[in-house]
Design a protein around this motif. Structure first.
Motif, PDB file in Angstrom:
ATOM      1  N   LEU A   1      62.356 -66.349  28.214  1.00 11.81           N
ATOM      2  CA  LEU A   1      62.804 -66.874  26.924  1.00 11.81           C
ATOM      3  C   LEU A   1      62.192 -68.243  26.754  1.00 11.81           C
ATOM      4  N   THR A   2      61.723 -68.541  25.565  1.00 11.16           N
ATOM      5  CA  THR A   2      61.244 -69.894  25.381  1.00 11.16           C
ATOM      6  C   THR A   2      61.177 -70.310  23.937  1.00 11.16           C
ATOM      7  N   ALA A   3      61.362 -71.620  23.731  1.00 12.82           N
ATOM      8  CA  ALA A   3      61.208 -72.175  22.401  1.00 12.82           C
ATOM      9  C   ALA A   3      59.721 -72.402  22.137  1.00 12.82           C
ATOM     10  N   ARG A   4      58.938 -72.465  23.200  1.00 11.10           N
ATOM     11  CA  ARG A   4      57.498 -72.683  23.034  1.00 11.10           C
ATOM     12  C   ARG A   4      56.881 -71.405  22.487  1.00 11.10           C
ATOM     13  N   THR A   5      56.119 -71.554  21.436  1.00 10.28           N
ATOM     14  CA  THR A   5      55.556 -70.349  20.836  1.00 10.28           C
ATOM     15  C   THR A   5      54.065 -70.247  21.096  1.00 10.28           C
ATOM     16  N   GLY A   6      53.543 -71.223  21.856  1.00 21.53           N
ATOM     17  CA  GLY A   6      52.100 -71.227  22.098  1.00 21.53           C
ATOM     18  C   GLY A   6      51.624 -69.995  22.852  1.00 21.53           C
ATOM     19  N   LEU A   7      50.475 -69.524  22.509  1.00 23.39           N
ATOM     20  CA  LEU A   7      49.887 -68.363  23.167  1.00 23.39           C
ATOM     21  C   LEU A   7      49.639 -68.659  24.639  1.00 23.39           C
ATOM     22  N   ASP A   8      49.274 -69.918  24.955  1.00 21.54           N
ATOM     23  CA  ASP A   8      48.985 -70.307  26.341  1.00 21.54           C
ATOM     24  C   ASP A   8      50.166 -70.029  27.258  1.00 21.54           C
ATOM     25  N   ASP A   9      51.369 -70.422  26.779  1.00 22.18           N
ATOM     26  CA  ASP A   9      52.571 -70.228  27.586  1.00 22.18           C
ATOM     27  C   ASP A   9      52.852 -68.753  27.802  1.00 22.18           C
ATOM     28  N   ARG A  10      52.622 -67.999  26.753  1.00 26.33           N
ATOM     29  CA  ARG A  10      52.870 -66.571  26.828  1.00 26.33           C
ATOM     30  C   ARG A  10      51.947 -65.927  27.860  1.00 26.33           C
ATOM     31  N   VAL A  11      50.666 -66.281  27.754  1.00 26.78           N
ATOM     32  CA  VAL A  11      49.676 -65.722  28.684  1.00 26.78           C
ATOM     33  C   VAL A  11      49.986 -66.175  30.109  1.00 26.78           C
ATOM     34  N   LYS A  12      50.320 -67.458  30.249  1.00 28.39           N
ATOM     35  CA  LYS A  12      50.624 -67.980  31.576  1.00 28.39           C
ATOM     36  C   LYS A  12      51.829 -67.263  32.180  1.00 28.39           C
ATOM     37  N   GLY A  13      52.868 -67.080  31.360  1.00 25.59           N
ATOM     38  CA  GLY A  13      54.071 -66.394  31.830  1.00 25.59           C
ATOM     39  C   GLY A  13      53.766 -64.971  32.279  1.00 25.59           C
ATOM     40  N   LEU A  14      52.992 -64.271  31.486  1.00 22.55           N
ATOM     41  CA  LEU A  14      52.685 -62.886  31.835  1.00 22.55           C
ATOM     42  C   LEU A  14      51.786 -62.831  33.074  1.00 22.55           C
ATOM     43  N   ASN A  15      50.866 -63.790  33.186  1.00 21.26           N
ATOM     44  CA  ASN A  15      50.016 -63.844  34.381  1.00 21.26           C
ATOM     45  C   ASN A  15      50.816 -64.109  35.645  1.00 21.26           C
ATOM     46  N   LEU A  16      51.879 -64.889  35.494  1.00 20.69           N
ATOM     47  CA  LEU A  16      52.708 -65.211  36.662  1.00 20.69           C
ATOM     48  C   LEU A  16      53.651 -64.076  37.016  1.00 20.69           C
TER      49      LEU A  16
END
Ligand code: CA
Length: 228
Positions: free
Chosen positions: A81-96
């Protein structure tokens, strides 16, 4: 089914906890990254709902540690869950190793649907239906039926039936059943478990399914056709 919510916003955490408990999940709450990391390392969860912006250890680090433990073989599904909507965070989260991603704000029904999908995938593989003799259990809708006739069960009875069905042929202890019903720090006594089992057993009798008591150990759903 036991979930961990790692979320520092007390209002949101409380709302999520109540919603998911009403859906029959046992829910623990971690208000910061360090307690989330500690709880996730000392208990096996069916799903972790992880806020990225946590005080102390941030959500990315909690996720990284979770996936690194057990030699990277941890398969606990993680919904970020996140308030951050940046694509970078999304990609980083999925990569992790996050399994799904939900930006805030979100609608509770959407969260519930995603939680169910993730828990199902982790626990049941591809099949959403569990069949046991004449009893069928739908793990998506969490409904039981006998010969296609719905079986009326309380949320706690559903939770216990699900636990027994996932352990067919193996003894489930009262403590294990109690653990599925309670949140962190709460206690459901073994007397209460006996009462729930008694009720569940009566309802299953009509389907010719018996919940066997194994004295001193717990309860057992026998494999269909193995006699009683
Ligand atoms: Ca936060």
């Amino acid at each position: 089914m036991r979930l961990l919510i790692a979320e520092d916003d007390p209002l949101l955490a409380d709302g999520l906890k109540r919603t998911l408990e009403a859906n029959g999940f046992a829910v623990d709450h971690a208000p910061d990254g360090n307690s989330a990391d500690h709880m996730a390392s000392s208990q096996t969860y069916d799903l972790i709902i992880l806020d990225l912006g946590l005080p102390g250890l941030d959500g990315f680090s909690v996720l990284k540690r979770l996936r690194r433990r057990a030699g990277g073989s941890s398969t606990t599904p993680v919904l970020v869950l996140t308030a951050r909507t940046g694509l970078d965070d999304r990609v980083k989260g999925l990569n992790l190793g996050a399994d799904d991603y939900l930006p805030k704000p979100f609608a509770l029904p959407e969260l519930e649907a995603r939680v169910r999908a993730l828990v199902r995938r982790g626990k049941f593989g591809a099949s959403p239906q569990l069949q046991h003799g004449r009893l069928r259990f739908d793990t998506i809708g969490r409904r039981a039926s006998v010969d296609d006739q719905p079986l009326e069960l309380s949320a706690r009875e559903v939770s216990m039936l699900e636990t027994l069905l996932l352990s067919v042929g193996r003894v489930v202890s009262k403590e294990q059943l109690a653990e599925q019903l309670t949140g962190w720090g709460e206690v459901v006594g073994t007397n209460a478990i006996e009462v729930y089992i008694h009720r569940l057993r009566k309802k299953l009798e009509t389907a010719g399914i018996s919940v066997r008591t194994v004295r001193g150990l717990g309860y057992l759903l026998e494999k269909p056709g193995s006699g009683s």
